[in-house]
Design a protein around this motif. Structure first.
Motif, PDB file in Angstrom:
ATOM      1  N   GLN A  39       0.802  -1.221   0.000  1.00 53.78           N
ATOM      2  CA  GLN A  39       0.000   0.000   0.000  1.00 53.78           C
ATOM      3  C   GLN A  39       0.840   1.279   0.000  1.00 53.78           C
ATOM      4  O   GLN A  39       0.424   2.295  -0.526  1.00 53.78           O
ATOM      5  CB  GLN A  39      -0.949   0.024   1.210  1.00 53.78           C
ATOM      6  N   TYR A  40       2.028   1.266   0.622  1.00 51.76           N
ATOM      7  CA  TYR A  40       2.797   2.501   0.821  1.00 51.76           C
ATOM      8  C   TYR A  40       3.468   2.920  -0.483  1.00 51.76           C
ATOM      9  O   TYR A  40       4.314   2.191  -1.029  1.00 51.76           O
ATOM     10  CB  TYR A  40       3.828   2.289   1.926  1.00 51.76           C
ATOM     11  N   HIS A  41       3.144   4.115  -0.962  1.00 50.66           N
ATOM     12  CA  HIS A  41       3.572   4.527  -2.299  1.00 50.66           C
ATOM     13  C   HIS A  41       5.082   4.727  -2.429  1.00 50.66           C
ATOM     14  O   HIS A  41       5.619   4.694  -3.531  1.00 50.66           O
ATOM     15  CB  HIS A  41       2.844   5.816  -2.700  1.00 50.66           C
ATOM     16  N   ARG A  42       5.786   4.921  -1.318  1.00 52.81           N
ATOM     17  CA  ARG A  42       7.238   5.102  -1.400  1.00 52.81           C
ATOM     18  C   ARG A  42       7.992   3.771  -1.429  1.00 52.81           C
ATOM     19  O   ARG A  42       9.207   3.768  -1.598  1.00 52.81           O
ATOM     20  CB  ARG A  42       7.717   5.955  -0.231  1.00 52.81           C
ATOM     21  N   ARG A  43       7.297   2.683  -1.253  1.00 54.85           N
ATOM     22  CA  ARG A  43       7.949   1.373  -1.274  1.00 54.85           C
ATOM     23  C   ARG A  43       7.464   0.481  -2.410  1.00 54.85           C
ATOM     24  O   ARG A  43       8.090  -0.533  -2.711  1.00 54.85           O
ATOM     25  CB  ARG A  43       7.728   0.662   0.066  1.00 54.85           C
ATOM     26  N   HIS A  44       6.336   0.823  -3.011  1.00 56.00           N
ATOM     27  CA  HIS A  44       5.773  -0.025  -4.051  1.00 56.00           C
ATOM     28  C   HIS A  44       5.315   0.833  -5.227  1.00 56.00           C
ATOM     29  O   HIS A  44       4.939   1.996  -5.059  1.00 56.00           O
ATOM     30  CB  HIS A  44       4.588  -0.833  -3.514  1.00 56.00           C
ATOM     31  N   SER A  45       5.321   0.231  -6.410  1.00 58.85           N
ATOM     32  CA  SER A  45       4.834   0.944  -7.594  1.00 58.85           C
ATOM     33  C   SER A  45       3.318   1.019  -7.586  1.00 58.85           C
ATOM     34  O   SER A  45       2.638   0.261  -6.885  1.00 58.85           O
ATOM     35  CB  SER A  45       5.290   0.208  -8.862  1.00 58.85           C
ATOM     36  N   ALA A  46       2.784   1.941  -8.385  1.00 60.28           N
ATOM     37  CA  ALA A  46       1.336   2.077  -8.490  1.00 60.28           C
ATOM     38  C   ALA A  46       0.708   0.782  -8.985  1.00 60.28           C
ATOM     39  O   ALA A  46      -0.375   0.391  -8.528  1.00 60.28           O
ATOM     40  CB  ALA A  46       0.991   3.235  -9.424  1.00 60.28           C
ATOM     41  N   ALA A  47       1.391   0.087  -9.901  1.00 53.83           N
ATOM     42  CA  ALA A  47       0.859  -1.171 -10.425  1.00 53.83           C
ATOM     43  C   ALA A  47       0.810  -2.240  -9.343  1.00 53.83           C
ATOM     44  O   ALA A  47      -0.170  -3.007  -9.250  1.00 53.83           O
ATOM     45  CB  ALA A  47       1.707  -1.644 -11.596  1.00 53.83           C
ATOM     46  N   GLU A  48       1.835  -2.309  -8.502  1.00 56.06           N
ATOM     47  CA  GLU A  48       1.853  -3.292  -7.413  1.00 56.06           C
ATOM     48  C   GLU A  48       0.741  -3.006  -6.408  1.00 56.06           C
ATOM     49  O   GLU A  48       0.051  -3.925  -5.935  1.00 56.06           O
ATOM     50  CB  GLU A  48       3.204  -3.263  -6.703  1.00 56.06           C
ATOM     51  N   ILE A  49       0.552  -1.734  -6.082  1.00 56.89           N
ATOM     52  CA  ILE A  49      -0.494  -1.367  -5.121  1.00 56.89           C
ATOM     53  C   ILE A  49      -1.870  -1.702  -5.684  1.00 56.89           C
ATOM     54  O   ILE A  49      -2.730  -2.258  -4.986  1.00 56.89           O
ATOM     55  CB  ILE A  49      -0.382   0.130  -4.772  1.00 56.89           C
ATOM     56  N   ARG A  50      -2.085  -1.393  -6.950  1.00 52.27           N
ATOM     57  CA  ARG A  50      -3.379  -1.689  -7.561  1.00 52.27           C
ATOM     58  C   ARG A  50      -3.642  -3.198  -7.595  1.00 52.27           C
ATOM     59  O   ARG A  50      -4.747  -3.655  -7.292  1.00 52.27           O
ATOM     60  CB  ARG A  50      -3.438  -1.104  -8.969  1.00 52.27           C
ATOM     61  N   ALA A  51      -2.614  -3.973  -7.942  1.00 48.58           N
ATOM     62  CA  ALA A  51      -2.790  -5.417  -8.002  1.00 48.58           C
ATOM     63  C   ALA A  51      -3.104  -6.004  -6.628  1.00 48.58           C
ATOM     64  O   ALA A  51      -3.990  -6.859  -6.491  1.00 48.58           O
ATOM     65  CB  ALA A  51      -1.524  -6.072  -8.574  1.00 48.58           C
ATOM     66  N   ASP A  52      -2.381  -5.554  -5.606  1.00 42.92           N
ATOM     67  CA  ASP A  52      -2.643  -6.064  -4.256  1.00 42.92           C
ATOM     68  C   ASP A  52      -4.008  -5.620  -3.749  1.00 42.92           C
ATOM     69  O   ASP A  52      -4.704  -6.371  -3.055  1.00 42.92           O
ATOM     70  CB  ASP A  52      -1.541  -5.603  -3.301  1.00 42.92           C
ATOM     71  N   SER A  53      -4.404  -4.390  -4.072  1.00 47.48           N
ATOM     72  CA  SER A  53      -5.722  -3.895  -3.667  1.00 47.48           C
ATOM     73  C   SER A  53      -6.826  -4.723  -4.306  1.00 47.48           C
ATOM     74  O   SER A  53      -7.823  -5.068  -3.656  1.00 47.48           O
ATOM     75  CB  SER A  53      -5.863  -2.423  -4.045  1.00 47.48           C
ATOM     76  N   THR A  54      -6.643  -5.053  -5.575  1.00 42.21           N
ATOM     77  CA  THR A  54      -7.621  -5.883  -6.277  1.00 42.21           C
ATOM     78  C   THR A  54      -7.720  -7.259  -5.629  1.00 42.21           C
ATOM     79  O   THR A  54      -8.825  -7.788  -5.405  1.00 42.21           O
ATOM     80  CB  THR A  54      -7.212  -6.019  -7.758  1.00 42.21           C
ATOM     81  N   ARG A  55      -6.565  -7.831  -5.300  1.00 42.86           N
ATOM     82  CA  ARG A  55      -6.553  -9.142  -4.652  1.00 42.86           C
ATOM     83  C   ARG A  55      -7.302  -9.121  -3.325  1.00 42.86           C
ATOM     84  O   ARG A  55      -8.133 -10.000  -3.043  1.00 42.86           O
ATOM     85  CB  ARG A  55      -5.104  -9.589  -4.421  1.00 42.86           C
ATOM     86  N   VAL A  56      -7.028  -8.107  -2.513  1.00 46.49           N
ATOM     87  CA  VAL A  56      -7.661  -8.021  -1.190  1.00 46.49           C
ATOM     88  C   VAL A  56      -9.177  -7.870  -1.317  1.00 46.49           C
ATOM     89  O   VAL A  56      -9.948  -8.539  -0.609  1.00 46.49           O
ATOM     90  CB  VAL A  56      -7.058  -6.850  -0.387  1.00 46.49           C
ATOM     91  N   LEU A  57      -9.616  -7.011  -2.208  1.00 43.64           N
ATOM     92  CA  LEU A  57     -11.059  -6.813  -2.361  1.00 43.64           C
ATOM     93  C   LEU A  57     -11.734  -8.056  -2.936  1.00 43.64           C
ATOM     94  O   LEU A  57     -12.880  -8.369  -2.587  1.00 43.64           O
ATOM     95  CB  LEU A  57     -11.335  -5.593  -3.237  1.00 43.64           C
ATOM     96  N   ASP A  58     -11.026  -8.778  -3.802  1.00 40.44           N
ATOM     97  CA  ASP A  58     -11.567 -10.048  -4.317  1.00 40.44           C
ATOM     98  C   ASP A  58     -11.738 -11.055  -3.185  1.00 40.44           C
ATOM     99  O   ASP A  58     -12.754 -11.767  -3.109  1.00 40.44           O
ATOM    100  CB  ASP A  58     -10.632 -10.643  -5.375  1.00 40.44           C
ATOM    101  N   GLU A  59     -10.745 -11.131  -2.306  1.00 37.34           N
ATOM    102  CA  GLU A  59     -10.775 -12.113  -1.222  1.00 37.34           C
ATOM    103  C   GLU A  59     -11.811 -11.788  -0.159  1.00 37.34           C
ATOM    104  O   GLU A  59     -12.474 -12.684   0.380  1.00 37.34           O
ATOM    105  CB  GLU A  59      -9.390 -12.202  -0.569  1.00 37.34           C
ATOM    106  N   LEU A  60     -11.953 -10.511   0.168  1.00 42.29           N
ATOM    107  CA  LEU A  60     -12.767 -10.117   1.317  1.00 42.29           C
ATOM    108  C   LEU A  60     -14.190  -9.699   0.969  1.00 42.29           C
ATOM    109  O   LEU A  60     -15.089  -9.788   1.803  1.00 42.29           O
ATOM    110  CB  LEU A  60     -12.069  -8.978   2.076  1.00 42.29           C
ATOM    111  N   SER A  61     -14.393  -9.173  -0.223  1.00 44.52           N
ATOM    112  CA  SER A  61     -15.720  -8.682  -0.646  1.00 44.52           C
ATOM    113  C   SER A  61     -16.369  -7.810   0.428  1.00 44.52           C
ATOM    114  O   SER A  61     -17.474  -8.099   0.908  1.00 44.52           O
ATOM    115  CB  SER A  61     -16.640  -9.859  -0.981  1.00 44.52           C
ATOM    116  N   PRO A  62     -15.699  -6.740   0.854  1.00 44.49           N
ATOM    117  CA  PRO A  62     -16.290  -5.889   1.900  1.00 44.49           C
ATOM    118  C   PRO A  62     -17.474  -5.090   1.369  1.00 44.49           C
ATOM    119  O   PRO A  62     -17.650  -4.930   0.160  1.00 44.49           O
ATOM    120  CB  PRO A  62     -15.127  -4.961   2.270  1.00 44.49           C
ATOM    121  N   ASP A  63     -18.267  -4.564   2.326  1.00 43.11           N
ATOM    122  CA  ASP A  63     -19.400  -3.704   1.962  1.00 43.11           C
ATOM    123  C   ASP A  63     -18.986  -2.247   1.870  1.00 43.11           C
ATOM    124  O   ASP A  63     -19.740  -1.414   1.358  1.00 43.11           O
ATOM    125  CB  ASP A  63     -20.514  -3.847   3.012  1.00 43.11           C
ATOM    126  N   GLY A  64     -17.816  -1.920   2.395  1.00 44.17           N
ATOM    127  CA  GLY A  64     -17.326  -0.546   2.355  1.00 44.17           C
ATOM    128  C   GLY A  64     -15.864  -0.498   2.747  1.00 44.17           C
ATOM    129  O   GLY A  64     -15.328  -1.448   3.328  1.00 44.17           O
TER     130      GLY A  64
END
Length: 378
Positions: free
Chosen positions: A61-86
């Motif tokens: 998640q931290y923009h100074r340690r990861h690229s925008a593409a890495e953050i987006r990919a991990d964010s997509t993975r987390v939301l796929d796994e958890l399916s939160p309501d918000g």
């Protein structure tokens, strides 16, 4: 609702406590909470959250340690796994979890953003400005912890059409001792005892405190304790050595017993270049510990523009030394201000009451009890 509470903080500090308190408040409000942390964090959040029985996940998640593409990919993975309501993002800077926000918005998930710290000199390029503004416009609410932070983001990003409000930071005043301060300095040691508690990061400008102490005699300032962790530790340690202050200035690890440490000191000093509304400063004020702080938005608001503490120009170690000297040589005025500060924090910055306002924003307007105004367009 099943809420994903995300932050990308990497070192210990006040935001940790806020995130945990918000998670507890959301659960008391009937929501289930999953805490998402930056995978490289050294914060104690992971251990503290586990002790509370929170479901904790990690992602890039931290923009100074990861690229925008890495953050987006991990964010997509987390939301796929958890399916939160918000999704609720607590920001250490306006960049915090921006990729996660964008993925959440693209999926139509309700989003709330809490901006904890915004540098008054913030400058963004056109792409960053548009990305940040788009996430704001799509959010159910953007919460600022100080009017100064909101003013900066209004200038930099533009808040027209953005649902936003100010809910200041607070401390759990019921768990803090009532103020009962002795004269300055105490008679049981030579010179006053100063302290601060903060992330050891550039924006905290703690080198200014060390430089200020070098200009003050040991008979006036005997001991300075800096509680915190972060990337500036080694630089600050070298400065202590270079200025010959090993017997007076001490770098201490971050402590969960800050309230106890406050009771052992005479003055709390915070020379930051930027603040949202610092928790440690509010805690010091609540117990009646006199404060000297830089005149930046969050500090100035908390200290009532100087009525509740001593404000000094930011970025100036000479001005900071002078502010410390004034506070210590005019104890009657210093203690009077500290009493104003204690009363103000206890009446306006009680964290449990303020968190109810934040939790209430997750209740749909049709079901709300009206205790907190729904954020309006600015």
């Amino acid at each position: 609702m099943r809420l994903l509470l995300a932050t990308d903080v990497t070192t210990r500090g006040g935001v940790d406590g806020y995130v945990l308190a918000l998670a507890d408040a959301l659960r008391r409000g009937g929501h289930s909470v999953v805490l998402l942390l930056e995978e490289s964090t050294t914060s104690a959040l992971r251990e503290d959250a586990a002790r509370r029985g929170l479901d904790v996940r990690f992602a890039k998640q931290y923009h100074r340690r990861h690229s925008a593409a890495e953050i987006r990919a991990d964010s997509t993975r987390v939301l796929d796994e958890l399916s939160p309501d918000g999704v609720h993002v607590t920001c250490g800077s306006p960049w915090s979890c921006l990729g996660l926000r964008e993925v959440a918005v693209a999926r139509g998930l309700p989003l709330i953003v809490t901006e904890q710290q915004v540098h008054e000199a913030l400058v963004l390029d056109a792409d960053a400005r548009e990305r940040m503004r788009a996430s704001y416009l799509a959010a159910r609410a953007v919460i600022f912890v100080s009017e100064g932070n909101r003013a900066t983001m209004r200038r930099v990003v533009g808040l027209d059409g953005v649902r936003n409000c100010v809910i200041p930071n607070g401390v759990d005043t019921a768990r803090l001792p009532m103020p009962d301060r002795p004269a300055l300095p105490r008679s049981d040691h030579a010179g006053a005892r100063l302290m601060t508690a903060a992330r050891l990061a550039p924006e905290k400008a703690l080198h200014l405190l060390i430089e200020a102490v070098s200009a003050l005699p040991a008979s006036m300032v005997g001991t300075v304790n800096l509680f915190g962790e972060g990337p500036e530790h080694d630089r600050l340690d070298r400065l202590v050595q270079e200025l010959g202050l090993r017997s007076r200035v001490f770098l201490r690890p971050w402590s969960d017993r800050i309230a106890e440490h406050l009771a052992e000191h005479d003055l709390f000093v915070l020379p930051s270049r930027a603040e949202g509304m610092p928790f440690a400063l509010l805690e010091a004020m609540a117990v009646g510990l006199p404060v000297v702080a830089s005149d930046v938005a969050g500090n100035a608001e908390a200290l009532l523009d100087g009525a509740a503490g001593t404000l000094v120009p930011q970025g100036d170690s000479t001005a900071l030394a002078d502010g410390i000297r004034r506070a210590l040589t005019d104890p009657a005025e210093t203690l009077r201000r500290s009493r104003v500060g204690a009363a103000h924090v206890r009446s306006h910055h009680d964290l449990p009451r303020l968190l109810l306002k934040t939790v209430d924003l997750w209740t749909p307007p049709s079901e709300r009890k009206g205790s907190t105004p729904w954020p309006r367009y600015s």
